[in-house]
Structures are given as structure tokens and as C-alpha cells.
Design an enzyme around this catalytic site. Structure first.
Site, PDB file in Angstrom:
ATOM      1  N   GLU A 295      35.442 -71.576 -14.339  1.00 52.84           N
ATOM      2  CA  GLU A 295      35.618 -71.928 -15.749  1.00 52.84           C
ATOM      3  C   GLU A 295      36.595 -70.979 -16.439  1.00 52.84           C
ATOM      4  OE1 GLU A 295      34.551 -74.755 -16.371  1.00 52.84           O
ATOM      5  OE2 GLU A 295      33.212 -74.894 -14.656  1.00 52.84           O
ATOM      6  N   GLU A 317      41.860 -78.934 -11.604  1.00 48.62           N
ATOM      7  CA  GLU A 317      40.724 -78.585 -10.749  1.00 48.62           C
ATOM      8  C   GLU A 317      41.130 -77.891  -9.447  1.00 48.62           C
ATOM      9  OE1 GLU A 317      38.081 -78.559 -12.125  1.00 48.62           O
ATOM     10  OE2 GLU A 317      38.291 -79.992 -13.758  1.00 48.62           O
ATOM     11  N   TYR A 370      38.426 -81.672  -5.792  1.00 42.73           N
ATOM     12  CA  TYR A 370      38.382 -80.226  -6.010  1.00 42.73           C
ATOM     13  C   TYR A 370      38.742 -79.476  -4.718  1.00 42.73           C
ATOM     14  CZ  TYR A 370      35.856 -81.100 -10.414  1.00 42.73           C
ATOM     15  OH  TYR A 370      35.493 -81.520 -11.673  1.00 42.73           O
TER      16      TYR A 370
END
Length: 445
Positions: A295, A317, A370
Site C-alpha cells: 500500500e 499493481e 498482481y
């Protein structure tokens, strides 16, 4: 700043946003009562018309009661159906003209429907949380909901004084009158509508480390009973900030905050200058540390450098996933090569029908995107070597700071850092579906 905004509607969400104009600034004044989950708000939106005159335009706003609307002070004609507020100014707006829209609304905010369930404003047992990726912003304020339309924000939220309000950006004032408190935040950096985060709850606020002169202030906002676990789980975040500034360039915003709700969340969610975690991500054993790194990395990749449309989501991502591996490598954990090998083994056993360059709306949050995104970044690192690779990353952020990007822009950027053509690498990893062989880092003598 380089802005590469799609000329037409977003291919994955064609009903969201309006490419005929751009917003420069939102000024939101909100009053929220947690008990009845009641929100009333007014927005002043400063915008600029595009290359053609505007006889009408669209804002995205969920099912609220509209109080009044003004365009440059005059009452327009409008309709509000299906989350679309269509506005016809009393007089057409000329091409390139600056204009101001005022909207007043009220109602009970709730998540908006999406292929992944409800997204946006979520009423909690004692407070509220906003996590809008990708199309949840209209669940609480009127906006031009397209990722490349980035604007500055001034957000004022009034709540009962027992509650704290956390948003991205800098807290300008906190004023208490009688039983309510008004919190005013300024986010001066251009921000995508889905990246405007908000948490309302009973939090204890702590400083994460000592930023020192010229450092980045980092605060945690957590329920008091989770403070001991939080203090361990997020203890290494200041070290992550130092590492990522070394590898990616200076932190792009004024401050960084994390907020932990008193409820569980499926996954943490990034907002600009703010990341939101659930109580299940705080265990006192650093069980979610890779997500703390993930994050934080989004502040560079996704927030500062944003995507032109949702087809490009791997640029958010993939880089955040690779940042997890870089943190592991530099903090005494498994190397990026080892983590890449593990990701490659995982993908080898899954269907190979996803293309990073255009995964499709249904697959834009697929775990394979991802992992393959991280592997693609690793493949670029292997091809360039570490010195050129990290110069490339810092240059990418510097060149596109506060702007929006595409996959094509990234491939052109990478080409500047090598004399060898990398068309085959990108064709295989980004545009192809079949899993290429595991990329291997060259040994440094």
C-alpha cells in the site's frame, strides 16, 4: 507532468466519467451523523471544458436527494437517474472555458453496485469507511469518475465530537463547536476520484517514527485496543519509506497516514496519502507486513503516477507487488529472485489466458494480474541490470509525477535505458497470455 487521458469513455466502465471536460478542484463540505448514517453535502467543482463547446455534461453521483445545482451561478436543467447527474447549463459553455458547478445533496450513503459487490461508502458498526477503487467515489460525492481526471481537494467533514475524521492530505483545522467537530483537509496534489479516502471512527493517533528535518510525517489512526499489535506490525514502515525513497525517488506527497478500522476487511485499500487496513491485518506478528509495503508503494505507483484508464491497472499493481519483493530482499527476507520463482510456480499451475495489457474488466483484480505484473517488472530488472533499472524507475516517477500513463508509455520509457531492443520481452510478458520462462537476474561480480 505528462497526462495521457483516454479521448473517449473508459473501455471497462463506459458509463462512468465524462471526457468532455476536466476538473481542476473539488471543495466538499460534508456533515455526517453515524447513528442514522445520514450525509448532507455541498460541492463546489471548478472545471475546464474540452475542445468542443459543452451544451451538457455529466457528473457521477449515487442515489441522493438533490437540493440545488448551479453552473456559474445560474440554475441549469438536470436529470438524475442511475447514478448519472446530467446537467444542461442555461447557456452552453464555450470550448476551453473555465466553469464552476455547485451541487447540494443529502441522503443515506451506501456502496454502489459493481462486479465485485458494493464499493465506496461503507457504514461500519461505529463509524464509516470509504474505499472507492475502482468506481465507488460517486457513493458519497459528485465527481467526474475517471482515473485520469485528477484534481486537488479541500474536504470539510463535520461529525459528532466523539469521532475522528481521517483523510488523505494535510489536516488544516479541527474546530469543535458544542457537540460536533469539523475537520478540514487539503490534498493539493492532483488526485483521482477513486483515491479520495475517508475514515470516520473512534481512533487513537500515533506518530510512526521521527521524520526529522525534511522527513515525511507518518501517522497511524487505530482503535485503542489494537495499539500494542499495531506498534509491532507497522514498526518497520518508516524503514520502508526510506527504502522506497531511495529506490523510487522522493515521497510524492506531504504526509502519509494509515487507518485501521475496528472491523475486518478483505484486503487493505490505498487512497492518496492514506491506506486503509482492517483489524484482521493487525496481529502483532507482522503477518501482513508485505501488504504494508504494497500500500505504501502505491503512493508512487498508482497515486502519483496514475493510469489513463482501467486497462492499464497492471502498472499500479505490478509495481506495488514488486515493491513487496524489494522490501523483502532489502530487509533480510527472501530475495526478489526467490519470490519471483515462487510466483512463477504459482502461475504455471493456473489458466494462462490473461493479458496484462488488457486483462478485461472481470480480471482486473485477479491475483494472476498482481503476480504476473510483479514478474514483468522483475523481467525488466533482469534485462536492464540494477543500475539502469532503478534509474528507470526514478525517471518514470519523475517524468510522470501527478500525471497519467499507459502501457505504451512505459515500454517507450524502458527503451531509453538499454541499447538492446526489449520488444520481445514486452510482447511475451505484457501482450501475450502464455507464461514465459522465469527471468533470471544476472549475477553481479
Amino acid at each position: 507532468m505528462a497526462v495521457q487521458q483516454s479521448a473517449g469513455p473508459d473501455p471497462y466502465f463506459p458509463d462512468n466519467g465524462d471526457p468532455r471536460y476536466r476538473v481542476h478542484r473539488y471543495e466538499l463540505t460534508l456533515d455526517y451523523r453515524p447513528g442514522p448514517n445520514r450525509l448532507s453535502g455541498s460541492a463546489r467543482i471548478n472545471a475546464i471544458a474540452g475542445r468542443a463547446p459543452l451544451t451538457e455534461f455529466q457528473l457521477d453521483l449515487a442515489d441522493f436527494k438533490i437540493g440545488r445545482i448551479r453552473v456559474d451561478g445560474r440554475q441549469p436543467h438536470y436529470t438524475h437517474r442511475g447514478g448519472r447527474l446530467r446537467v444542461k447549463p442555461a447557456k452552453p459553455l464555450r470550448a476551453g472555458a473555465a466553469f464552476t458547478v455547485e451541487v447540494h445533496w443529502s441522503g443515506n450513503p451506501k456502496p454502489v453496485a459493481s462486479p465485485w459487490g458494493g464499493i465506496g461508502w461503507e457504514e461500519l458498526a461505529d463509524g464509516a469507511l470509504v474505499a472507492s477503487q475502482p468506481v465507488g467515489a460517486p457513493s458519497w460525492y459528485p465527481c467526474n469518475d475517471r482515473p485520469a481526471d485528477k484534481a486537488s481537494y479541500l474536504i470539510s467533514v463535520t461529525t459528532p465530537s466523539a469521532y475522528a475524521v481521517v483523510s488523505g492530505g494535510r489536516l488544516l483545522t479541527r474546530t469543535t463547536k458544542a457537540s460536533t467537530t469539523t475537520w478540514v483537509y487539503e490534498q493539493s496534489a492532483p488526485t483521482s476520484s477513486y483515491l479520495v479516502g475517508l475514515a470516520i471512527g473512534k481512533f487513537q493517533t500515533v506518530l510512526l517514527g521521527d521524520p526529522g528535518p525534511g522527513g515525511v510525517p507518518q501517522h497511524g489512526h487505530i482503535p485503542a485496543q489494537l495499539l500494542p499489535e499495531f506498534s509491532r506490525d507497522f514498526a518497520r514502515q518508516p524503514a520502508m519509506m526510506e527504502l522506497f525513497q531511495e529506490l523510487f525517488g522522493p515521497y510524492p506527497f506531504e504526509e502519509y497516514a494509515v487507518a485501521v478500522t475496528d472491523e475486518e476487511l478483505d484486503v487493505p485499500v490505498e487512497a492518496q496519502g492514506l491506506s486503509l487496513f482492517g483489524s484482521n491485518h493487525v496481529d502483532g506478528a507482522r503477518g501482513s507486513e508485505r501488504l504494508v509495503a504494497h500500500e505504501l508503494a502505491h503512493q508512487w505507483f498508482g497515486n502519483c503516477v496514475s493510469i489513463a484508464d482501467w486497462r492499464q491497472i497492471w502498472l499500479n499493481e505490478g509495481f506495488a507487488k514488486y515493491a513487496e519483493w524489494l522490501w523483502s530482499e532489502r530487509s533480510g527476507g527472501r530475495s526478489a529472485q526467490q519470490l519471483a520463482a515462487a510466483a512463477h510456480r504459482l502461475l504455471a499451475g493456473l489458466p494462462q489466458d490473461l493479458r496484462l495489457a488488457d486483462p478485461g474488466r472481470r480480471s482486473m483484480f485477479d491475483d494472476r494480474l498482481y503476480e504476473r505484473g510483479g514478474l514483468t517488472v522483475h523481467a525488466v530488472r533482469c534485462a536492464l541490470g540494477d543500475d539502469a533499472f532503478f534509474r528507470m524507475l526514478r525517471g518514470w516517477v519523475r517524468l510522470h509525477r501527478n500525471g497519467s500513463v499507459t502501457t505504451a508509455a512505459f515500454t517507450r520509457h524502458v527503451a531509453r535505458f538499454t541499447d538492446e531492443p526489449l520488444d520481445g520481452l514486452f510482447e511475451a510478458w505484457v501482450y501475450g497470455a502464455k507464461l514465459p520462462p522465469l527471468p533470471m537476474r544476472r549475477e553481479v561480480p
